[in-house]
Design a protein around this motif. Structure first.
Motif, mmCIF file in Angstrom:
data_model
loop_
_atom_site.group_PDB
_atom_site.id
_atom_site.type_symbol
_atom_site.label_atom_id
_atom_site.label_comp_id
_atom_site.label_asym_id
_atom_site.label_seq_id
_atom_site.Cartn_x
_atom_site.Cartn_y
_atom_site.Cartn_z
ATOM 1 N N GLN A 232 55.899 98.020 69.445
ATOM 2 C CA GLN A 232 54.573 98.526 69.788
ATOM 3 C C GLN A 232 53.450 97.666 69.233
ATOM 4 O O GLN A 232 52.419 97.477 69.866
ATOM 5 C CB GLN A 232 54.421 99.957 69.290
ATOM 6 C CG GLN A 232 53.104 100.615 69.733
ATOM 7 C CD GLN A 232 53.037 102.065 69.325
ATOM 8 O OE1 GLN A 232 53.987 102.601 68.751
ATOM 9 N NE2 GLN A 232 51.932 102.715 69.617
ATOM 10 N N GLY A 233 53.612 97.138 68.029
ATOM 11 C CA GLY A 233 52.573 96.328 67.415
ATOM 12 C C GLY A 233 51.493 97.188 66.784
ATOM 13 O O GLY A 233 51.595 98.409 66.720
ATOM 14 N N ASN B 111 51.062 90.116 66.146
ATOM 15 C CA ASN B 111 51.063 91.283 67.030
ATOM 16 C C ASN B 111 51.554 90.913 68.426
ATOM 17 O O ASN B 111 52.310 91.666 69.049
ATOM 18 C CB ASN B 111 49.652 91.869 67.097
ATOM 19 C CG ASN B 111 49.618 93.198 67.823
ATOM 20 O OD1 ASN B 111 50.010 94.223 67.299
ATOM 21 N ND2 ASN B 111 49.145 93.172 69.072
ATOM 22 N N TRP B 112 51.134 89.747 68.915
ATOM 23 C CA TRP B 112 51.574 89.277 70.239
ATOM 24 C C TRP B 112 53.080 89.052 70.262
ATOM 25 O O TRP B 112 53.765 89.438 71.227
ATOM 26 C CB TRP B 112 50.822 87.997 70.588
ATOM 27 C CG TRP B 112 51.234 87.396 71.900
ATOM 28 C CD1 TRP B 112 50.878 87.794 73.155
ATOM 29 C CD2 TRP B 112 52.122 86.272 72.081
ATOM 30 N NE1 TRP B 112 51.475 86.998 74.101
ATOM 31 C CE2 TRP B 112 52.239 86.060 73.477
ATOM 32 C CE3 TRP B 112 52.791 85.431 71.205
ATOM 33 C CZ2 TRP B 112 53.018 85.028 74.000
ATOM 34 C CZ3 TRP B 112 53.573 84.409 71.725
ATOM 35 C CH2 TRP B 112 53.682 84.211 73.101
ATOM 36 N N LEU B 113 53.605 88.445 69.201
ATOM 37 C CA LEU B 113 55.043 88.197 69.138
ATOM 38 C C LEU B 113 55.829 89.508 69.063
ATOM 39 O O LEU B 113 56.893 89.634 69.676
ATOM 40 C CB LEU B 113 55.362 87.334 67.912
ATOM 41 C CG LEU B 113 54.928 85.866 67.990
ATOM 42 C CD1 LEU B 113 55.175 85.161 66.662
ATOM 43 C CD2 LEU B 113 55.656 85.140 69.115
ATOM 44 N N SER B 114 55.308 90.489 68.333
ATOM 45 C CA SER B 114 56.009 91.771 68.239
ATOM 46 C C SER B 114 56.064 92.471 69.593
ATOM 47 O O SER B 114 57.074 93.097 69.930
ATOM 48 C CB SER B 114 55.329 92.669 67.207
ATOM 49 O OG SER B 114 54.063 93.113 67.675
ATOM 50 N N ARG B 115 54.995 92.372 70.356
ATOM 51 C CA ARG B 115 54.996 92.966 71.696
ATOM 52 C C ARG B 115 55.975 92.246 72.611
ATOM 53 O O ARG B 115 56.611 92.877 73.473
ATOM 54 C CB ARG B 115 53.591 92.939 72.288
ATOM 55 C CG ARG B 115 52.646 93.978 71.676
ATOM 56 C CD ARG B 115 51.303 93.978 72.374
ATOM 57 N NE ARG B 115 50.514 95.112 71.939
ATOM 58 C CZ ARG B 115 50.572 96.327 72.493
ATOM 59 N NH1 ARG B 115 51.415 96.557 73.488
ATOM 60 N NH2 ARG B 115 49.807 97.311 72.052
ATOM 61 N N LYS B 116 56.095 90.929 72.458
ATOM 62 C CA LYS B 116 57.039 90.173 73.249
ATOM 63 C C LYS B 116 58.483 90.591 72.933
ATOM 64 O O LYS B 116 59.370 90.506 73.791
ATOM 65 C CB LYS B 116 56.862 88.674 72.993
ATOM 66 C CG LYS B 116 55.623 88.072 73.629
ATOM 67 C CD LYS B 116 55.718 88.075 75.153
ATOM 68 C CE LYS B 116 54.518 87.417 75.773
ATOM 69 N NZ LYS B 116 54.602 87.425 77.269
#
Length: 325
Positions: free
Chosen positions: A322-323, A313-318
């Motif tokens: 939206q995550g 989820n953190w990588l997707s936000r980066k």
């Protein structure tokens, strides 16, 4: 219009500080009451998750106790980290972890793109009857249990009387142990999983594709884009958020390698390459009665899944998506 908005903002600013929380609470109450029927529909799902997912989490304390059925969870003696220390010292445990990760990565690498490709291909089909027929055919295996599919696979792939091996022998080849040879067993697992589930998983992507405005395709055609260009520069970018969301959830379950499928198909001859965390927990927990040790394995697996979910989820936000949260 700007003057009216400014006046409204000034009026809001003049409200006494102690009255603002009260107004927000009243606004929330009115919103909930207005949508009361929607929240009422949500109650059964909340009750389900509370009873079957959150309350049982208390049982994780068994991993830190020498659990005895006669004493119960509260009456059992504390064992601290003894069970974890024992697990980490066992070569068998790390072999099980390795098998779980390898099978899950195979499933992710080859199984994750399959429904996306199928949905994109179906989206290009214009003949409605043909499209619905194909969808029905690829959805059907999802509704068949692994117990039945296991029997079908054995009849198809058996070295003695399997249809596939009979064809191989007919053409002068040597029978292949798809379910008995360690070098073929993992591939058989992944292929059969994709065959069973990829059609059902296309539903999410078909729904995402249905939400794309036809006017965008019309504009792309006017601009001279061919079918492949529309696919690459329009369709895929517009469903990218859905793809990322599903990928995050899949990464969060990387330690889930498919208990039911493997339990039906595996046997002691392929334990070395097919024994995963869930089957290991089943044997030491239910078969051997070592409940605390099984709980320790399950808790360790859950922690790994949680860590991977948060990281994904953190990588997707980066990356600007939206995550999950």
């Amino acid at each position: 219009m700007e003057y009216v908005d400014s006046e409204a903002a000034l009026q809001e600013a003049r409200v006494l500080p102690h009255k603002k929380p009260v107004r927000r609470k009243l606004k929330l109450v009115r919103y909930v009451w207005f949508n009361r029927y929607l929240y009422l529909m949500l109650v059964p799902a909340l009750v389900y998750y509370l009873i079957f997912h959150y309350i049982p989490m208390y049982g994780a304390v068994v991993a830190f106790k020498d659990f005895s059925i006669t004493k119960g969870i509260l009456g059992s003696d504390w064992a601290g980290m003894k069970h974890f220390e024992y697990l980490f010292s066992q070569d068998k445990f790390w072999q099980v972890i390795k098998n779980t990760v390898i099978i899950s990565l195979y499933r992710l690498t080859f199984g994750f793109p399959a429904p996306i490709i199928a949905a994109l291909l179906l989206n290009e089909v214009r003949a409605k009857v043909f499209k619905q027929t194909i969808q029905t055919i690829i959805y059907l295996p999802h509704f068949i249990s692994w117990v039945i599919l296991g029997g079908i696979l054995i009849n198809l792939l058996s070295t003695d009387s399997g249809i596939v091996n009979n064809l191989i022998k007919l053409f002068g080849g040597t029978p292949i142990g798809f379910l008995s040879d360690e070098s073929y067993f993992r591939s058989t697992l992944v292929f059969s999983m994709i065959w069973k589930e990829f059609g059902w998983n296309t539903i999410i992507y078909m729904a995402a594709l249905a939400g794309i405005s036809p006017h965008l395709y019309e504009a792309a055609v006017i601009d001279g884009a061919n079918r492949f260009q529309r696919l690459v520069h329009l369709t895929i970018p517009l469903i990218r958020s859905t793809i990322v969301l599903i990928l995050i959830l899949r990464l969060g379950g990387i330690m889930e390698a498919g208990f039911e499928q493997i339990f039906v198909l595996y046997h002691p001859g392929v334990y070395r390459v097919s024994d995963i965390i869930d089957t290991y927990v089943y044997r030491i927990g239910l078969t051997d009665g070592r409940f605390s040790l099984a709980a320790a394995v399950g808790l360790f697996k859950s922690l790994i899944n949680f860590t991977l979910l948060v990281l994904a989820n953190w990588l997707s936000r980066k990356m600007g998506e939206q995550g999950v949260y």
